[in-house]
Design an enzyme around this catalytic site. Sequence first.
Site, PDB file in Angstrom:
ATOM      1  N   HIS A   1       4.667  -6.815   8.092  1.00 58.28           N
ATOM      2  CA  HIS A   1       4.043  -5.453   7.811  1.00 58.28           C
ATOM      3  C   HIS A   1       4.044  -4.604   8.875  1.00 58.28           C
ATOM      4  O   HIS A   1       4.709  -3.635   9.554  1.00 58.28           O
ATOM      5  CB  HIS A   1       3.459  -5.894   6.696  1.00 58.28           C
ATOM      6  CG  HIS A   1       2.764  -4.021   6.610  1.00 58.28           C
ATOM      7  ND1 HIS A   1       3.252  -3.698   5.576  1.00 58.28           N
ATOM      8  CD2 HIS A   1       2.469  -3.629   6.999  1.00 58.28           C
ATOM      9  CE1 HIS A   1       2.628  -2.107   5.434  1.00 58.28           C
ATOM     10  NE2 HIS A   1       1.889  -1.932   6.257  1.00 58.28           N
ATOM     11  N   GLU A   2       3.107  -5.198   9.616  1.00 62.08           N
ATOM     12  CA  GLU A   2       3.041  -4.359  10.816  1.00 62.08           C
ATOM     13  C   GLU A   2       3.952  -3.960  12.266  1.00 62.08           C
ATOM     14  O   GLU A   2       3.858  -2.851  12.984  1.00 62.08           O
ATOM     15  CB  GLU A   2       0.894  -4.771  11.625  1.00 62.08           C
ATOM     16  CG  GLU A   2       0.496  -4.545  10.770  1.00 62.08           C
ATOM     17  CD  GLU A   2      -0.087  -3.293  10.211  1.00 62.08           C
ATOM     18  OE1 GLU A   2       0.251  -2.474  11.168  1.00 62.08           O
ATOM     19  OE2 GLU A   2      -0.373  -2.787   9.127  1.00 62.08           O
TER      20      GLU A   2
ATOM     21  N   HIS B   1      10.151   0.303  14.046  1.00 64.59           N
ATOM     22  CA  HIS B   1      10.409   1.640  13.702  1.00 64.59           C
ATOM     23  C   HIS B   1      10.771   2.191  14.892  1.00 64.59           C
ATOM     24  O   HIS B   1      11.195   3.245  14.845  1.00 64.59           O
ATOM     25  CB  HIS B   1       9.660   1.946  12.682  1.00 64.59           C
ATOM     26  CG  HIS B   1       9.861   3.071  11.797  1.00 64.59           C
ATOM     27  ND1 HIS B   1       9.653   4.250  10.928  1.00 64.59           N
ATOM     28  CD2 HIS B   1      11.467   3.613  12.106  1.00 64.59           C
ATOM     29  CE1 HIS B   1      10.157   4.611  10.595  1.00 64.59           C
ATOM     30  NE2 HIS B   1      11.307   4.938  11.656  1.00 64.59           N
TER      31      HIS B   1
ATOM     32  N   HIS C   1       6.752  -1.617  11.879  1.00 65.35           N
ATOM     33  CA  HIS C   1       6.213  -0.195  12.571  1.00 65.35           C
ATOM     34  C   HIS C   1       6.639  -0.367  13.692  1.00 65.35           C
ATOM     35  O   HIS C   1       6.911   0.786  13.899  1.00 65.35           O
ATOM     36  CB  HIS C   1       4.251  -0.195  12.652  1.00 65.35           C
ATOM     37  CG  HIS C   1       4.409   0.228  11.088  1.00 65.35           C
ATOM     38  ND1 HIS C   1       5.025   1.685   9.811  1.00 65.35           N
ATOM     39  CD2 HIS C   1       3.129  -0.172  10.031  1.00 65.35           C
ATOM     40  CE1 HIS C   1       4.576   1.511   8.307  1.00 65.35           C
ATOM     41  NE2 HIS C   1       3.082   0.515   9.195  1.00 65.35           N
TER      42      HIS C   1
END
Length: 706
Positions: free
Chosen positions: A494-495, A501, A498
């Site tokens: 999940h992290e 991104h 980021h």
Amino acid sequence: MKRRTFLAASAAAVTAAAINPSLALAAEDNPLLATWTGPHGGVPPFDKVKVEHFKPAIMKGIELNRADIAAIAANPAPANFDNTLRAMQASGDPLTRAASMFNIYTSTLSSDDMQKVEQEVTPVFAAFGDEITQNEALFARVKAVYDTRGTAGLTDEQKRLAWRTYNNFARQGAALNGADKKRLAEINQRLATLYTTFSQNELADEEDYTILLEEGDLAGLPDSLKAAAAATAEDKGQKGKWMLTNTRSSVEPYLTYASKRDMRQKAWKMWISRGDNGNAHDNNKIITEILGLRAEKAKLLGFKTHAHWITAGQMSGTPDAAMDLMLRVWKPAVARVHEEVADMQKIADAEGGGLKIEPWDYRYYAEKVRKARYDLDQNEVKPYLQLDKMREAMHWAAGQIYGFKFAEIHDVPVCHPDVRVWEVTKGGKRVGLWYFDPYARAGKQSGAWMNEYRTQENFRGFVTPIVSNNCNFVKGKPGEAVLISWDDASTMFHEFGHALHGLNSNAHYPQLAGTNVARDFVEFPSQLNEHWLPTKEVLSRFAVHYQTGKPIPEALVKKIKNSETFNQGFITVEYLASALVDMKAHLAGATPIDPKEFEKATLAEIGMPAEIVMRHRMPHFGHIFSGDGYSAGYYDYIWADTLTADAAEAFAEAPGGFYDKPTAKRLHDSIMSVGDTIDAGEAFRRFRGRDVNVDALMRDRGFPVA
């Protein structure tokens, strides 16, 4: 992703040297302000930074940025994109660098001395932000560019920047009268102080409260958790004992496996009471004041409540839209919880203990149900999930989807010996740097998050991003593999989403680059990235036994997949309860709130199952009270998860599944690389070919589809 940011010269101007060479020269004397030099496009000078550098650097950085802004505002030439918005994007570099390092130190190296600096300078940051926003001459120029954006021959991205800059100024009170501006500035400075105090109180309770375990208290724990507890105790000067720290990564595994019920209750009580212990670090009065000030601020800005002010700038648009989605999911989630509790109670009754399932029992008995129903024991899975192997898995999957290659480097300074650094390339060209800070330590915030040291830009030469991922795993003995849970592995992916991104960003202007998107869109890329963990391609390569090196058996993988929707009632209700309390607290407006009473009454109103507590109780709800990052916006995760579930089905339907090249390219081109250069809703439509379908979320969680 925890967003706890400070003003980092979001306004910008011509370079400081062009305005005042003596100021620029002075800036170079402080390592926090100096241009980042060295390999890989320049790197943060962690080897030169000391705590005593921060306050003078920030004060000097503000002085430099103030000169930048004054030059733009006083420009006698008519306002246009280049001499106003482009100039604003180019200003304040020294302050941006100092603020970036400030965020790193306050979140990962928060010593007593650093906390004192934080208390002193956060109100200064807030005051300077208001100073820029309330600069009437500057706002007049911004408005002039905004008003003529359709006829000035601007690119679509420049028009977007004009819209966003004007909107940011307007939303922050640029058009208020003098008295209201003065009051708004006072509110913002007070809030900045309260946010810092709240965060430091939360950290203090995490560090000050521990539980020393006797050998009998370890019953039920797997060997890896016993070893971690022993290592923690030794680090705290209690060699030969075992210790739980007041962090999620320490307490939740204990609640899952410890068979001593009284100790589970003790650990649970310690964890849920952070910020609510009636001591010097109690956060309840701070919450009341924060909510009151936010309500007053919203009224000044022309909004009914803080929740209306927040959502007006997001995909949701209104609190009603956010509440509608949450309540649509809440009812089936609560129904599922009742089913889960009934299953657990059957097992507890069969054991003959005469107990009723309580919150400190939920994880423990859920694990028993998982084992009985799916023949799946998480202790069977954990030996195949080595921290380093999961990091390699993330890198490999990113290579398959985005063409990235990760090469560890050792020629850059780091803020702590635990931090490691990788250069990221694509097609032989540097994309950026990725820093990884995996272990818990004193002075580090709990949880996991992504941080952006440097944002990508391309309007004055291509500047590559520098991003980091931060976790709080318990460090093992030298040479020993650190084993993590399936949930921990999902959090890592999940992290890392980021981080991807930020690394994929290809915007011209930093204000629109990377993760600088609508708050209820920012979690979409990260939540989508979790879907690569359970793929066969990842597990067969990287889920290998830490002792034998053998890959995880297909039969075990099948059990994991069969149990994908297991415990979704608990997971959804635990989260949604926090999101609903957050929204309702900010919809209350000027009505004074006692956090304890409000939390209790709201949970009763929505029908919170007695066997679960909020994932974040109000006294330690750092997402919403240590800054504005997720205030009236904790719903962002369920909003983004709606997008995620729909997007994941696009991959699942594609010929190549989650490694389908055309779908991956569309994800990159429509979502991952564009930042906020286009509207978030339009970005999703470009990827999916239509608006989001909520049914995908219900299917993903195993809930009935209406």
